[in-house]
Design an enzyme around this catalytic site. Structure first.
Site, PDB file in Angstrom:
ATOM      1  N   CYS A 119       4.619  -3.723  46.246  1.00 26.17           N
ATOM      2  CA  CYS A 119       3.645  -3.623  47.338  1.00 26.17           C
ATOM      3  C   CYS A 119       3.976  -4.689  48.358  1.00 26.17           C
ATOM      4  CB  CYS A 119       2.221  -3.799  46.822  1.00 26.17           C
ATOM      5  SG  CYS A 119       0.985  -3.282  48.040  1.00 26.17           S
ATOM      6  N   CYS A 129      -0.998  -3.467  53.062  1.00 27.37           N
ATOM      7  CA  CYS A 129       0.014  -3.045  52.091  1.00 27.37           C
ATOM      8  C   CYS A 129       1.238  -2.375  52.726  1.00 27.37           C
ATOM      9  CB  CYS A 129      -0.616  -2.130  51.045  1.00 27.37           C
ATOM     10  SG  CYS A 129      -1.918  -2.949  50.106  1.00 27.37           S
ATOM     11  N   LYS A 194      -5.631   5.127  42.602  1.00 29.21           N
ATOM     12  CA  LYS A 194      -6.065   3.765  42.926  1.00 29.21           C
ATOM     13  C   LYS A 194      -7.152   3.811  43.987  1.00 29.21           C
ATOM     14  CE  LYS A 194      -4.468  -0.705  44.588  1.00 29.21           C
ATOM     15  NZ  LYS A 194      -3.335  -1.588  44.817  1.00 29.21           N
ATOM     16  N   ARG A 204      -7.159 -10.890  44.835  1.00 24.67           N
ATOM     17  CA  ARG A 204      -6.767 -11.234  46.215  1.00 24.67           C
ATOM     18  C   ARG A 204      -6.858 -12.740  46.438  1.00 24.67           C
ATOM     19  NH1 ARG A 204      -9.521  -5.947  49.097  1.00 24.67           N
ATOM     20  NH2 ARG A 204      -8.235  -4.453  47.953  1.00 24.67           N
ATOM     21  N   LYS A 247      -6.751   3.068  38.306  1.00 27.24           N
ATOM     22  CA  LYS A 247      -7.115   1.675  38.589  1.00 27.24           C
ATOM     23  C   LYS A 247      -8.296   1.628  39.536  1.00 27.24           C
ATOM     24  CE  LYS A 247      -5.142  -2.330  40.785  1.00 27.24           C
ATOM     25  NZ  LYS A 247      -4.587  -2.512  42.081  1.00 27.24           N
ATOM     26  N   TYR A 312      -5.364  -8.553  31.653  1.00 29.32           N
ATOM     27  CA  TYR A 312      -5.186 -10.003  31.588  1.00 29.32           C
ATOM     28  C   TYR A 312      -5.520 -10.520  30.186  1.00 29.32           C
ATOM     29  CZ  TYR A 312      -4.924  -9.252  36.559  1.00 29.32           C
ATOM     30  OH  TYR A 312      -4.539  -8.777  37.781  1.00 29.32           O
TER      31      TYR A 312
HETATM   32  C1  PBG Z   1      -1.375  -4.835  45.367  1.00 27.01           C
HETATM   33  C2  PBG Z   1      -2.222  -4.862  44.157  1.00 27.01           C
HETATM   34  C3  PBG Z   1      -3.570  -5.213  44.020  1.00 27.01           C
HETATM   35  C4  PBG Z   1      -3.848  -5.180  42.654  1.00 27.01           C
HETATM   36  C5  PBG Z   1      -2.693  -4.764  42.014  1.00 27.01           C
HETATM   37  N1  PBG Z   1      -1.710  -4.568  42.953  1.00 27.01           N
HETATM   38  C6  PBG Z   1      -4.554  -5.637  45.041  1.00 27.01           C
HETATM   39  C7  PBG Z   1      -5.047  -4.676  46.036  1.00 27.01           C
HETATM   40  O1  PBG Z   1      -4.671  -3.506  46.073  1.00 27.01           O
HETATM   41  O2  PBG Z   1      -5.820  -5.133  46.868  1.00 27.01           O
HETATM   42  C8  PBG Z   1      -5.145  -5.538  42.013  1.00 27.01           C
HETATM   43  C9  PBG Z   1      -5.041  -6.053  40.614  1.00 27.01           C
HETATM   44  C10 PBG Z   1      -6.274  -6.732  40.111  1.00 27.01           C
HETATM   45  O3  PBG Z   1      -7.326  -6.786  40.772  1.00 27.01           O
HETATM   46  O4  PBG Z   1      -6.197  -7.242  38.994  1.00 27.01           O
HETATM   47  N2  PBG Z   1      -1.686  -3.856  46.286  1.00 27.01           N
END
Ligand code: PBG
Length: 327
Positions: A119, A129, A194, A204, A247, A312
């Site tokens: 990303c 992104c 997602k 973030r 996700k 995690y």
């Molecule tokens: C990158 C990405 C994100 C997450 C995984 N890859 C952040 C987003 O899309 O803002 C989130 C992972 C998490 O919250 O544990 N785009």
């Protein structure tokens, strides 16, 4: 009382309960997300994710070793670069942070399975992104950069790439690029399903990747929708995704169920930073039993049908599985 069917009969002892258990889990399906950053000797706790750290390439070894010892065989890398720019060039720099971490991890732990998040939001100065056109992300121009990023990860040692940007057509773009460079056998795990979610808040903070204006709603999905999630899953399968991810996990298990029915690939669920942070915070206040909650969250993701669980808590879960607390 005349009662032939007594469901409690099968709940009479731990042995029996385990015998008839419907969901079984295995450590081999756990993936741990790790944050790596530039610098040396760094092991910085992430304030919004207590117990999670940002590692520099020289210190990540201790964590990788602990994971490998616990039996967690797969890790997903997120990079925190020193410099950001409009076009996120750190994402596809062969000496970028993820590329350096991959080379080191491959050398130190040849048996560990290395996945990368593909990303641009951690690498762009505006935190979106992809590259911008006005105030929105330019889909098609971003595809080339994502493909370049994936290729540079694979060339640095990634065993699998996982695009999380939600641009249209990115699975095809990545597949074509990897194949053109003879990486036919490298699988793509698509963050296909997602959602634009507040559950990513702590991430973030961890990665310094919050958008500097607006939000991600023109590319990540509206969480009111389910059919749209299935559409994304099917499209990505058609474009060549080898694994489809849902996700976040906890509030989106209905999607795991539906996606599992719709696609023929393995399904992954990502228990994201906000899920982790909520459990940590409630446990710290003594409101919940952390270990038990973590087991229950994992079991429900597997029960919904996930084949792979990205969390995690991977290291702790591996231990709970060894101890027979879940599994
Ligand atoms: C990158 C990405 C994100 C997450 C995984 N890859 C952040 C987003 O899309 O803002 C989130 C992972 C998490 O919250 O544990 N785009």
């Amino acid at each position: 009382m005349e009662m032939v069917k007594r469901p409690r009969r099968l709940r009479g002892s731990e042995v029996l309960r385990k015998m008839v258990r419907e969901t079984r889990m295995d450590k081999s399906s756990l993936v741990y997300p790790i944050f790596v950053k530039e610098g040396r000797g760094i092991r910085e706790e992430i304030p919004t994710m207590p117990g999670q750290y940002r590692y520099s390439v020289d210190t990540m070894e201790e964590k990788l070793e602990a994971l490998a010892d616990a039996g967690v065989g797969s890790v997903m890398f997120f990079g925190i670069p020193d410099h950001k720019d409009e076009v996120g060039s750190g994402a596809y720099d062969e000496n970028g942070i993820v590329q350096k971490a991959l080379r080191k991890a491959k050398e130190q732990f040849p048996d560990l399975y290395l996945i990368t998040d593909v990303c641009m939001c951690e690498y762009t100065s505006h935190g979106h992104c992809g590259v911008l056109c006005g105030h929105d992300v330019d889909n098609d121009r971003t595809l080339d950069l994502l493909a370049k990023t994936a290729l540079s990860h694979v060339e640095a040692g990634a065993d699998m790439v996982a695009p999380s940007d939600m641009m249209d057509g990115r699975i095809r773009a990545l597949r074509e690029c990897l194949d053109a460079h003879h990486h036919y056998t490298t699988p793509i795990m698509s963050y296909a399903v997602k959602y634009a979610s507040s559950f990513y808040g702590p991430f973030r903070d961890a990665a310094g990747s919050a958008p500097s204006f607006g939000d991600r709603k023109t590319y990540q999905m509206d969480y009111h929708n389910i059919r749209e999630g299935i559409k994304e899953a099917l499209l990505d399968e058609e474009e060549g995704a080898d694994i489809i991810m849902v996700k976040p996990a906890m509030s989106f298990l209905d999607l795991v169920v539906k996606v599992k029915e719709a696609v023929h690939t393995p399904v992954a669920a990502y228990s994201v930073s906000g899920e982790y942070a909520m459990v940590k915070a409630a446990a710290k206040l003594g409101y919940v039993d952390e270990d038990k909650i973590v087991c229950e969250m994992a079991a429900s993701a597997y029960r919904a049908g996930t084949d792979i669980y990205i969390t995690y808590y991977a290291q702790e879960l591996a231990k709970f599985m060894d101890e027979g607390r879940i599994g």
